[in-house]
Structures are given as structure tokens and as C-alpha cells.
Design a protein around this motif. Structure first.
Motif, PDB file in Angstrom:
ATOM      1  N   TYR A 340     -15.478   6.104  -4.373  1.00  0.00           N
ATOM      2  CA  TYR A 340     -15.626   6.364  -2.941  1.00  0.00           C
ATOM      3  C   TYR A 340     -16.884   5.676  -2.416  1.00  0.00           C
ATOM      4  O   TYR A 340     -17.805   5.334  -3.150  1.00  0.00           O
ATOM      5  CB  TYR A 340     -15.653   7.852  -2.626  1.00  0.00           C
ATOM      6  N   GLU A 341     -16.918   5.474  -1.105  1.00  0.00           N
ATOM      7  CA  GLU A 341     -18.025   4.768  -0.462  1.00  0.00           C
ATOM      8  C   GLU A 341     -18.538   5.551   0.744  1.00  0.00           C
ATOM      9  O   GLU A 341     -17.773   6.255   1.407  1.00  0.00           O
ATOM     10  CB  GLU A 341     -17.569   3.374  -0.013  1.00  0.00           C
ATOM     11  N   ASP A 342     -19.837   5.455   1.002  1.00  0.00           N
ATOM     12  CA  ASP A 342     -20.477   6.075   2.171  1.00  0.00           C
ATOM     13  C   ASP A 342     -20.214   7.574   2.238  1.00  0.00           C
ATOM     14  O   ASP A 342     -19.982   8.131   3.325  1.00  0.00           O
ATOM     15  CB  ASP A 342     -20.009   5.408   3.468  1.00  0.00           C
ATOM     16  N   ILE A 343     -20.266   8.229   1.068  1.00  0.00           N
ATOM     17  CA  ILE A 343     -19.973   9.664   1.052  1.00  0.00           C
ATOM     18  C   ILE A 343     -21.044  10.441   1.820  1.00  0.00           C
ATOM     19  O   ILE A 343     -22.162   9.985   2.002  1.00  0.00           O
ATOM     20  CB  ILE A 343     -19.842  10.211  -0.384  1.00  0.00           C
ATOM     21  N   HIS A 344     -20.654  11.622   2.260  1.00  0.00           N
ATOM     22  CA  HIS A 344     -21.501  12.539   3.020  1.00  0.00           C
ATOM     23  C   HIS A 344     -21.836  11.985   4.405  1.00  0.00           C
ATOM     24  O   HIS A 344     -22.794  12.426   5.043  1.00  0.00           O
ATOM     25  CB  HIS A 344     -22.796  12.885   2.263  1.00  0.00           C
ATOM     26  N   THR A 345     -21.050  11.025   4.870  1.00  0.00           N
ATOM     27  CA  THR A 345     -21.198  10.498   6.222  1.00  0.00           C
ATOM     28  C   THR A 345     -19.821  10.397   6.868  1.00  0.00           C
ATOM     29  O   THR A 345     -18.792  10.437   6.187  1.00  0.00           O
ATOM     30  CB  THR A 345     -21.837   9.095   6.234  1.00  0.00           C
ATOM     31  N   THR A 346     -19.831  10.214   8.192  1.00  0.00           N
ATOM     32  CA  THR A 346     -18.549  10.051   8.900  1.00  0.00           C
ATOM     33  C   THR A 346     -17.980   8.646   8.731  1.00  0.00           C
ATOM     34  O   THR A 346     -16.900   8.352   9.248  1.00  0.00           O
ATOM     35  CB  THR A 346     -18.717  10.369  10.399  1.00  0.00           C
ATOM     36  N   ASP A 347     -18.703   7.781   7.998  1.00  0.00           N
ATOM     37  CA  ASP A 347     -18.191   6.452   7.654  1.00  0.00           C
ATOM     38  C   ASP A 347     -17.544   6.420   6.269  1.00  0.00           C
ATOM     39  O   ASP A 347     -17.158   5.343   5.794  1.00  0.00           O
ATOM     40  CB  ASP A 347     -19.319   5.418   7.685  1.00  0.00           C
ATOM     41  N   GLU A 348     -17.418   7.579   5.643  1.00  0.00           N
ATOM     42  CA  GLU A 348     -16.870   7.640   4.278  1.00  0.00           C
ATOM     43  C   GLU A 348     -15.484   6.994   4.217  1.00  0.00           C
ATOM     44  O   GLU A 348     -14.670   7.158   5.127  1.00  0.00           O
ATOM     45  CB  GLU A 348     -16.776   9.095   3.819  1.00  0.00           C
ATOM     46  N   LYS A 349     -15.253   6.271   3.132  1.00  0.00           N
ATOM     47  CA  LYS A 349     -13.941   5.652   2.953  1.00  0.00           C
ATOM     48  C   LYS A 349     -13.613   5.573   1.473  1.00  0.00           C
ATOM     49  O   LYS A 349     -14.481   5.653   0.620  1.00  0.00           O
ATOM     50  CB  LYS A 349     -13.904   4.264   3.593  1.00  0.00           C
ATOM     51  N   MET A 350     -12.318   5.383   1.197  1.00  0.00           N
ATOM     52  CA  MET A 350     -11.823   5.317  -0.176  1.00  0.00           C
ATOM     53  C   MET A 350     -10.934   4.104  -0.322  1.00  0.00           C
ATOM     54  O   MET A 350      -9.936   3.948   0.397  1.00  0.00           O
ATOM     55  CB  MET A 350     -11.026   6.590  -0.525  1.00  0.00           C
ATOM     56  N   SER A 351     -11.279   3.242  -1.254  1.00  0.00           N
ATOM     57  CA  SER A 351     -10.457   2.075  -1.559  1.00  0.00           C
ATOM     58  C   SER A 351      -9.192   2.510  -2.282  1.00  0.00           C
ATOM     59  O   SER A 351      -9.254   3.246  -3.275  1.00  0.00           O
ATOM     60  CB  SER A 351     -11.251   1.101  -2.441  1.00  0.00           C
ATOM     61  N   ILE A 352      -8.058   2.070  -1.799  1.00  0.00           N
ATOM     62  CA  ILE A 352      -6.790   2.407  -2.459  1.00  0.00           C
ATOM     63  C   ILE A 352      -6.739   1.787  -3.850  1.00  0.00           C
ATOM     64  O   ILE A 352      -6.281   2.413  -4.811  1.00  0.00           O
ATOM     65  CB  ILE A 352      -5.598   1.948  -1.593  1.00  0.00           C
ATOM     66  N   ASP A 353      -7.239   0.560  -3.977  1.00  0.00           N
ATOM     67  CA  ASP A 353      -7.258  -0.082  -5.295  1.00  0.00           C
ATOM     68  C   ASP A 353      -8.065   0.738  -6.299  1.00  0.00           C
ATOM     69  O   ASP A 353      -7.662   0.917  -7.444  1.00  0.00           O
ATOM     70  CB  ASP A 353      -7.843  -1.491  -5.194  1.00  0.00           C
ATOM     71  N   ARG A 354      -9.215   1.227  -5.860  1.00  0.00           N
ATOM     72  CA  ARG A 354     -10.049   2.037  -6.758  1.00  0.00           C
ATOM     73  C   ARG A 354      -9.401   3.374  -7.083  1.00  0.00           C
ATOM     74  O   ARG A 354      -9.542   3.887  -8.189  1.00  0.00           O
ATOM     75  CB  ARG A 354     -11.436   2.248  -6.149  1.00  0.00           C
ATOM     76  N   LEU A 355      -8.695   3.953  -6.130  1.00  0.00           N
ATOM     77  CA  LEU A 355      -7.982   5.205  -6.382  1.00  0.00           C
ATOM     78  C   LEU A 355      -6.947   5.005  -7.482  1.00  0.00           C
ATOM     79  O   LEU A 355      -6.788   5.847  -8.376  1.00  0.00           O
ATOM     80  CB  LEU A 355      -7.319   5.696  -5.091  1.00  0.00           C
ATOM     81  N   VAL A 356      -6.259   3.873  -7.426  1.00  0.00           N
ATOM     82  CA  VAL A 356      -5.287   3.533  -8.472  1.00  0.00           C
ATOM     83  C   VAL A 356      -5.996   3.308  -9.802  1.00  0.00           C
ATOM     84  O   VAL A 356      -5.566   3.803 -10.852  1.00  0.00           O
ATOM     85  CB  VAL A 356      -4.479   2.284  -8.060  1.00  0.00           C
ATOM     86  N   GLN A 357      -7.105   2.581  -9.764  1.00  0.00           N
ATOM     87  CA  GLN A 357      -7.813   2.251 -11.005  1.00  0.00           C
ATOM     88  C   GLN A 357      -8.351   3.485 -11.719  1.00  0.00           C
ATOM     89  O   GLN A 357      -8.268   3.585 -12.952  1.00  0.00           O
ATOM     90  CB  GLN A 357      -8.969   1.290 -10.702  1.00  0.00           C
ATOM     91  N   VAL A 358      -8.919   4.435 -10.974  1.00  0.00           N
ATOM     92  CA  VAL A 358      -9.468   5.615 -11.648  1.00  0.00           C
ATOM     93  C   VAL A 358      -8.343   6.457 -12.237  1.00  0.00           C
ATOM     94  O   VAL A 358      -8.492   7.080 -13.293  1.00  0.00           O
ATOM     95  CB  VAL A 358     -10.373   6.441 -10.701  1.00  0.00           C
ATOM     96  N   THR A 359      -7.182   6.456 -11.592  1.00  0.00           N
ATOM     97  CA  THR A 359      -6.025   7.152 -12.160  1.00  0.00           C
ATOM     98  C   THR A 359      -5.612   6.501 -13.469  1.00  0.00           C
ATOM     99  O   THR A 359      -5.323   7.188 -14.464  1.00  0.00           O
ATOM    100  CB  THR A 359      -4.852   7.132 -11.154  1.00  0.00           C
TER     101      THR A 359
END
Length: 369
Positions: A340-359
Motif C-alpha cells: 500500500y502507498e500513502d497510508i494514513h492519508t486521504t491519498d492512500e492507494k493500493m496497486s492492483i499488481d501488488r495486491l496480486v503479488q502479495v497473494t
């Protein structure tokens, strides 16, 4: 692995309100999902101790190969604020928010990845040992759930906290202990215009104490910081009380204790000079941990990461997590990046590729046990 199913479940989870201390909506959803995956689920009844919105949830999926070792994964169900009414948006390769709230990928991406990894190994009939999951409350407000969890439920010798930053393959194998410090320095009131010499300014005493404390980056292992310095009152009265809230952290337990003692000594010397009194309270918030590539918990994750074509990046961190708590409870635990990126902010986002990779990484760890 079903990418679309993974994305949909992540989006479903982030839309369930679960700000820390208020996990009552997401808790039952997690329990039902774990049961639907064939897990035996146990609630640890910690809610009566923590006062949080739900219990910690423990689940175990029984193995289909007795030669495989047991492993556990831990994630947390709570989020920081503002985390209610999240509206996720898919924007190319990222899942984002409308910028009025956080996203909650910390740590619902970890939960979604764990659940999809189980579906994957089941659908592919992959041989595995027992797989345990601990999904905690209150991680974002002081690791409260993990501290209250009964570690005797966990049968695995080691495990993984799926809750880290950076590219997938990043794994934290060393993290610090932290002590929270509360200092109260007493002075003596007097009229600041008519008889200031009859008073003792707690602000002067506290300022001297702080100026003599080693603060900031002490060395490569240790840091210290003053977070709060409170003295309230009218300008015509010599201040008689100051409250200081501080912290010390170190990768080495002994160095953290030494830092706390130096801060206390600075307070004592200042108060002695002004002939006044103080209180100094400190509490260890979580223990440190340190593992190497020779430790099984690290080597298995490293090999699993490389099997899926990613580079294992072994690092040390400056903050604490549930991994610190479980390591301190005798269950060696390292931190796996979720991406995940920019956590604890309203700019937080999650890369779909990374979500697949961690799975894929979690599945590979399970397969490699």
C-alpha cells in the motif's frame, strides 16, 4: 488465483466501517468469511479486556499433508480515521478513494490477500500443513488487540504479519522497542510582577531538563523525541506545573533503557538545581525483534518470494507493529510488505499488481512450508 475475485473482496472490505475501537461491523463479516473458507474459528473474548468493538479472531485451516509445517499469518481489521463511508475507485492499476477518507488498504489488503491465497491453494489442490490466521482489533491505537491475544492458541512456531510498506518482497526482520514517557515537573506559584523570586518556574526547570536530554537520532539504533510540552496559566503567575510526553526507541533493548535513564537523569539534575520535585513514568509499549537469513522464518519467506520471480529485500524498520508483540510472545514474526502507498492519508492507494503479488507470495510461503 482469481484476480477479479481478489479485487472485489478488497473493495468489499474497505467499504465496511472499522475505525480503530469500532470494529463491530467488520468483525462478524471476517468470521463468516473464514468459516466459508473451511476454517475453524475462535473468538478470543478479549473485547471485555480491551473495550474495543470486537474480539480478536483466530482461525485455522487444517492441513492436507502431515509432512508440512504449521504457519500463521496475522493482519488487523481496524483502520485509522477518517475511515467511515469509504468510496473506493479503480483508477487504471490503482484502487484509490475520493480523497475524503483513507482507503483502508492498511490492512484490509492484507486480509483480502490472505483469504484469496486460501482459495487458491484449495482450488489448485496444493499440499499444505495447518494454516493459522490471527486478525486483530486495535492495531492502529497501540497494538491493543495483539497485546490482549492469548498466544497459546497459536500452534505454529513462527509466522508473518502481512502489514508492511514497500514493493512486494520487502520484509522487516528487525524492529525497535519503544518506551512512552510521561514527566510532570512541579514548580511554585508566585505573582510574576510583584514577587517572581518567591516562585519556581516549572517552565524554566522543564526547559533546562529538555535542553540537557539527548534527543533525535542518538545513534544508528536509537531515537528519542519530545511530543508534548504543556504549561498553561496566566502570564502574571509563575507556572507551577509542566507535563512532558516523550518517547524513546531502539533496536537494542539495553540502549532504549539507557536512553530512558539519561532522560530521567536530566530531569533529576534540573529539579535538584531548582530545589523542586518531579514524577517520571515510563512504559515499554512493545518489544524489539531481530532475525537473520539463517532463521527459518526469514529463509522460508525469502525462498517463497524468489520462487514467484520477485526479489527479497530484507530490511530493518523504525516502528512497531503486531509483529513486535507476537515476537515478544515467543512466536517469531517478520513483517511482509502489502504494497500500500500513502497510508494514513486521504491519498492512500493500493496497486492492483501488488495486491496480486502479495497473494502469490503468501501462497508460495504456504506451499513451501
Amino acid at each position: 488465483m482469481n484476480k477479479e475475485r481478489l479485487i472485489n473482496e478488497f473493495i468489499e472490505l474497505v467499504q465496511i466501517d472499522s475505525e480503530t475501537m469500532n470494529e463491530q461491523q467488520i468483525g462478524p463479516v471476517i468470521v463468516n468469511k473464514m468459516k466459508s473458507l473451511g476454517m475453524e474459528v475462535t473468538l478470543d473474548h478479549s473485547q471485555s479486556k480491551t473495550g474495543y468493538g470486537f474480539d480478536n479472531v483466530y482461525g485455522i485451516l487444517k492441513g492436507n499433508d502431515s509432512s508440512k509445517k504449521t504457519v500463521f499469518f496475522t493482519t488487523h481489521m481496524d483502520t485509522v480515521t477518517p475511515g467511515n463511508g469509504i468510496k473506493p475507485i479503480i483508477n487504471n492499476d490503482y484502487i484509490e478513494t475520493d480523497n475524503t477518507t483513507i482507503l483502508g488498504a492498511d490492512d484490509k489488503a492484507g486480509i483480502a490477500a490472505c483469504f484469496e491465497s486460501i482459495r487458491h491453494i484449495q482450488e489448485q489442490d496444493i499440499k499444505h500443513g495447518d494454516i493459522e490466521f490471527v486478525i486483530t482489533v486495535g492495531e492502529e491505537s497501540g497494538l491493543v488487540g495483539a497485546k490482549a491475544f492469548d498466544e497459546s492458541l497459536i500452534k505454529a512456531d513462527f509466522g508473518y504479519a502481512v502489514d508492511g510498506m514497500g514493493p512486494i518482497g520487502t520484509m522487516v526482520v528487525q524492529a525497535p522497542t519503544q518506551s512512552k514517557i510521561k514527566i510532570n515537573i512541579q514548580g511554585k506559584k508566585a505573582h510574576a510582577g510583584m514577587a517572581p523570586e518567591e516562585g519556581i518556574s516549572a517552565i524554566e526547570v522543564a526547559s533546562l531538563a529538555v535542553s540537557n536530554m539527548p534527543l533525535g537520532r542518538i545513534n544508528e539504533n536509537t531515537t528519542a523525541n519530545i511530543g508534548t510540552f504543556i504549561a498553561e496559566g496566566p502570564t502574571n503567575i509563575v507556572s507551577d506545573s509542566v507535563e512532558i510526553i516523550a518517547e524513546a526507541r531502539s533496536l537494542i533493548d539495553e540502549e532504549m533503557s539507557d536512553q530512558v535513564n539519561k532522560m530521567k537523569e536530566a530531569v533529576k539534575v534540573a529539579c535538584d538545581q531548582y530545589n523542586t520535585t518531579y514524577t517520571f513514568e515510563h512504559e515499554v509499549m512493545y518489544p524489539s525483534f531481530k532475525y537473520t537469513e539463517q532463521d527459518e522464518v526469514v529463509s522460508i519467506a525469502k525462498n517463497a518470494t524468489e520462487r514467484i520471480g520477485l526479489e527479497a529485500n530484507i530490511i530493518k524498520a523504525g516502528g512497531g507493529s503486531d509483529g513486535n508483540v507476537f515476537s515478544g510472545k515467543g512466536k517469531p514474526t517478520i513483517i511482509l510488505s502489502v504494497g500500500y502507498e500513502d497510508i494514513h492519508t486521504t491519498d492512500e492507494k493500493m496497486s492492483i499488481d501488488r495486491l496480486v503479488q502479495v497473494t502469490e507470495q503468501i501462497s508460495s510461503i504456504i506451499e513451501g512450508m
